[in-house]
Structure formats: structure tokens, C-alpha cells
Scaffold this motif. Structure first.
Motif, PDB file in Angstrom:
ATOM      1  N   LYS A   1       0.828  -0.919   0.038  1.00 28.97           N
ATOM      2  CA  LYS A   1       0.132  -0.232   0.019  1.00 28.97           C
ATOM      3  C   LYS A   1       1.092   1.245  -0.004  1.00 28.97           C
ATOM      4  CE  LYS A   1      -3.785   2.349   2.723  1.00 28.97           C
ATOM      5  NZ  LYS A   1      -4.603   2.275   4.021  1.00 28.97           N
TER       6      LYS A   1
ATOM      7  N   GLU B   1      -1.215  -3.275  -4.675  1.00 24.72           N
ATOM      8  CA  GLU B   1      -2.641  -3.726  -5.278  1.00 24.72           C
ATOM      9  C   GLU B   1      -3.376  -2.386  -5.812  1.00 24.72           C
ATOM     10  OE1 GLU B   1      -4.681  -6.133  -2.582  1.00 24.72           O
ATOM     11  OE2 GLU B   1      -3.224  -7.744  -2.711  1.00 24.72           O
ATOM     12  N   GLU B   2      -3.180  -1.291  -5.193  1.00 24.21           N
ATOM     13  CA  GLU B   2      -4.045  -0.124  -5.393  1.00 24.21           C
ATOM     14  C   GLU B   2      -3.122   1.287  -5.340  1.00 24.21           C
ATOM     15  OE1 GLU B   2      -7.967   2.196  -3.974  1.00 24.21           O
ATOM     16  OE2 GLU B   2      -7.967   0.071  -3.667  1.00 24.21           O
TER      17      GLU B   2
ATOM     18  N   VAL C   1      -3.708   5.333  -5.471  1.00 22.72           N
ATOM     19  CA  VAL C   1      -4.434   6.557  -5.537  1.00 22.72           C
ATOM     20  C   VAL C   1      -3.432   7.797  -5.765  1.00 22.72           C
ATOM     21  CG1 VAL C   1      -6.351   8.239  -4.477  1.00 22.72           C
ATOM     22  CG2 VAL C   1      -6.292   5.477  -4.182  1.00 22.72           C
TER      23      VAL C   1
ATOM     24  N   LEU D   1      -1.382  -5.236  -8.946  1.00 21.66           N
ATOM     25  CA  LEU D   1      -1.984  -4.025  -9.279  1.00 21.66           C
ATOM     26  C   LEU D   1      -3.222  -3.866  -9.975  1.00 21.66           C
ATOM     27  CD1 LEU D   1      -1.805  -0.951  -8.203  1.00 21.66           C
ATOM     28  CD2 LEU D   1      -0.817  -0.345 -10.807  1.00 21.66           C
ATOM     29  N   LYS D   2      -4.403  -3.733  -9.172  1.00 19.90           N
ATOM     30  CA  LYS D   2      -5.694  -3.814  -9.618  1.00 19.90           C
ATOM     31  C   LYS D   2      -6.393  -2.494 -10.072  1.00 19.90           C
ATOM     32  CE  LYS D   2      -6.606  -8.140  -7.378  1.00 19.90           C
ATOM     33  NZ  LYS D   2      -7.711  -9.069  -6.465  1.00 19.90           N
ATOM     34  N   LYS D   3      -6.265  -1.545  -9.382  1.00 15.76           N
ATOM     35  CA  LYS D   3      -6.837  -0.433  -9.474  1.00 15.76           C
ATOM     36  C   LYS D   3      -5.941   1.116  -9.505  1.00 15.76           C
ATOM     37  CE  LYS D   3     -10.796   1.956  -7.440  1.00 15.76           C
ATOM     38  NZ  LYS D   3     -11.750   1.907  -6.352  1.00 15.76           N
ATOM     39  N   VAL D   4      -5.977   1.710 -10.503  1.00 13.10           N
ATOM     40  CA  VAL D   4      -5.300   3.130 -10.614  1.00 13.10           C
ATOM     41  C   VAL D   4      -6.397   4.303 -10.461  1.00 13.10           C
ATOM     42  CG1 VAL D   4      -3.695   4.524 -11.719  1.00 13.10           C
ATOM     43  CG2 VAL D   4      -3.145   2.263 -11.281  1.00 13.10           C
TER      44      VAL D   4
ATOM     45  N   CYS E   1       1.208  -4.648 -15.849  1.00 16.11           N
ATOM     46  CA  CYS E   1       0.267  -4.937 -14.624  1.00 16.11           C
ATOM     47  C   CYS E   1      -0.778  -5.733 -15.008  1.00 16.11           C
ATOM     48  CB  CYS E   1      -0.227  -3.439 -14.334  1.00 16.11           C
ATOM     49  SG  CYS E   1       1.184  -2.083 -13.812  1.00 16.11           S
TER      50      CYS E   1
ATOM     51  N   LEU F   1      -4.536  -5.361 -13.839  1.00 13.99           N
ATOM     52  CA  LEU F   1      -4.910  -4.256 -13.574  1.00 13.99           C
ATOM     53  C   LEU F   1      -6.338  -4.022 -14.407  1.00 13.99           C
ATOM     54  CD1 LEU F   1      -4.409  -1.064 -12.972  1.00 13.99           C
ATOM     55  CD2 LEU F   1      -3.705  -0.769 -15.032  1.00 13.99           C
TER      56      LEU F   1
ATOM     57  N   LYS G   1      -9.126  -1.631 -13.370  1.00 13.10           N
ATOM     58  CA  LYS G   1      -9.781  -0.460 -13.336  1.00 13.10           C
ATOM     59  C   LYS G   1      -8.732   0.896 -13.314  1.00 13.10           C
ATOM     60  CE  LYS G   1     -13.530   2.066 -11.106  1.00 13.10           C
ATOM     61  NZ  LYS G   1     -14.622   2.040  -9.969  1.00 13.10           N
TER      62      LYS G   1
END
Length: 256
Positions: free
Chosen positions: A62, A84-85, A87, A106-109, A131, A134, A136
Motif C-alpha cells: 500500500k 494492489e492499489e 491513488v 496492481l488492480k486499481k489506479v 500490470c 490491472l 480499473k
């Protein structure tokens, strides 16, 4: 027992600590003190995350990037295979080349906007390449260019909406991705389908094209090739915003 717990806590705090320096009046994050870091909470005030800062920190899960950060350097989080994420707050001006390349979990950016958002954000080449999980990506607005290979090999990325500020989509941007639906914004005037922007995006089903751009695509040979492969090209018409005369003019252009 309490002494042991406190020692463990102190060790973990030390493992999660970061190194900083001041360069030309800017607070710069150099990187973690230990490569075994699992969580990085970057303090407000840091403006630059240096090149290779967290490169190959394979336990990092994180990261919290505050609004003060304006630039993320090349390879800053590349190879962080447990991350994983991400922001990224709205003051970011540049995300460097390969900044998150090979972050396989990494699933979400999310790249957020705020009232002071710098509208000409620069995204570096291959910054999310590899990635493979990835799913979203949310980019409010800002990047004028979707650079070379930005989502290369992102197998789980099935849908992408091009930001309204984007004008150019470069080679290999979605190559070897899992893209099924691509929605192009009205300002994209430079995407040559005959190059490799969508090369080996074998799951592609639909490309949504604004009405004003539709004639440009129908004249492209690669457009016809994709249609033969079963890809649907769908015109986007915002009926509440399009006057009848504008619609008629656009249809006449398409028939020329």
C-alpha cells in the motif's frame, strides 16, 4: 510481554520509515530505509518521489500519495509485485516512465482531480505496462498524450475511457492488453489505427467514436480490417447537446 510487543512495534516502524532530502527547495522522497517495507504513507509536503525510489520493493502492498506530490520519478514503484492499489491526488504533474511497470498485483489506479489540478499532466511511456491484473483505471482529465505502451500487456484491463483532454494516443498504448471496449474522447485527433496502438488486443469488441471523428476512422484501412475481425465501431452522439443542423452536417460529411 509488553516489552516484546513494543520492540516489535519499534522494528516495524523502523522498517516502514522513509529517507528524504531537500533538493533546490523541494522535499524529495529518496526511498525507504529498508526494502522490506510493506506500507508507505508519504507525508504531506513531499513534492517529488525520486527515480527508482521503491524499485523492486516486493513486499510493498500500500502506498498513500498526498496532494503535495507533483512528480513521480521513472521506475519509482516498478517491480512492486505486491502493490494492489494506487491513488494519486490531483496536484500531480508528471508520472515517470515505467513508474509502475511490472506491478503484477496492481488492480486499481485512480488519478484524482481537484480545483488546482494541473491540466497538462505528463504520463511516461510504459508507466503501467506489465500490470497484468490491472482492472480499473480512472483518470479524470489532464493528460494530453496517452504515451507509448502505457497499458502494454494489461491483460485484465477490459474497458477504458480516454480522458477528455487527451489528443494523442501513441504506439502500443493498448497492445497485448485485454481491452474489450475503448471509448475515445472528442479531442483525440491523432490515433493511427494502422500503427500499433491496438496491436494484439485480441479481445477488442467495440470502439466508441465521437460523431465528429467518425469520418476520419472510416477512411482508415485498419478500420476496415478491425471490422472484418468483428470489432464494432459505434458513434457517440450526445443527443441533448447536438443540434439537428450539426447532426445533418456531420452526416453529409460522412457521405462525401
Amino acid at each position: 510481554m509488553n516489552m516484546i510487543k513494543n520492540k516489535i512495534k519499534n522494528i516495524m516502524n523502523d522498517l516502514n520509515s522513509l529517507n528524504f532530502e531537500n533538493q533546490d527547495g523541494r522535499d524529495v522522497l529518496i526511498g525507504p530505509k529498508y526494502i522490506a517495507i510493506e506500507e508507505a504513507v508519504i507525508p504531506t509536503g513531499v513534492k517529488f518521489i525520486r527515480n527508482d525510489a521503491f524499485y523492486d520493493c516486493i513486499r510493498l502492498k500500500k502506498v498513500v500519495i498526498p496532494e503535495s506530490v507533483q512528480q513521480i520519478g521513472d521506475n519509482a514503484f516498478a517491480g512492486c509485485s505486491e502493490l494492489e492499489e494506487v491513488v494519486i491526488k490531483g496536484n500531480i504533474r508528471e508520472v515517470g516512465a515505467r513508474a509502475f511497470k511490472g506491478c503484477t498485483k496492481l488492480k486499481k489506479v485512480i488519478i484524482q482531480n481537484n480545483e488546482n489540478f494541473h491540466r497538462d499532466i505528463k504520463l511516461g511511456s510504459l508507466c503501467f505496462a506489465g500490470c497484468i491484473n490491472l482492472e480499473k483505471v480512472e483518470i479524470g482529465s489532464g493528460p494530453r498524450v496517452l504515451p507509448y505502451g502505457i497499458f502494454y500487456g494489461c491483460k485484465q484491463l477490459e474497458e477504458f475511457i480516454v480522458p477528455e483532454t487527451t489528443q494523442i494516443i501513441e504506439d502500443y498504448a493498448f497492445s497485448h492488453s485485454g481491452l474489450k471496449v475503448l471509448e475515445i474522447s472528442p479531442n483525440v485527433l491523432d490515433i493511427d489505427f494502422s500503427t500499433s496502438a491496438l496491436q494484439n488486443a485480441v479481445n477488442l469488441e467495440q470502439v466508441h467514436i465521437p460523431l465528429n471523428l467518425y469520418p476520419l476512422y472510416t477512411k482508415n484501412d485498419y478500420f476496415s480490417k478491425l471490422q472484418r475481425l468483428g470489432v464494432d465501431f459505434i458513434e457517440i452522439v450526445e443527443l441533448e447537446e447536438v443540434r439537428d443542423e450539426d447532426f445533418s452536417n456531420s452526416v453529409e460529411q460522412m457521405e462525401m
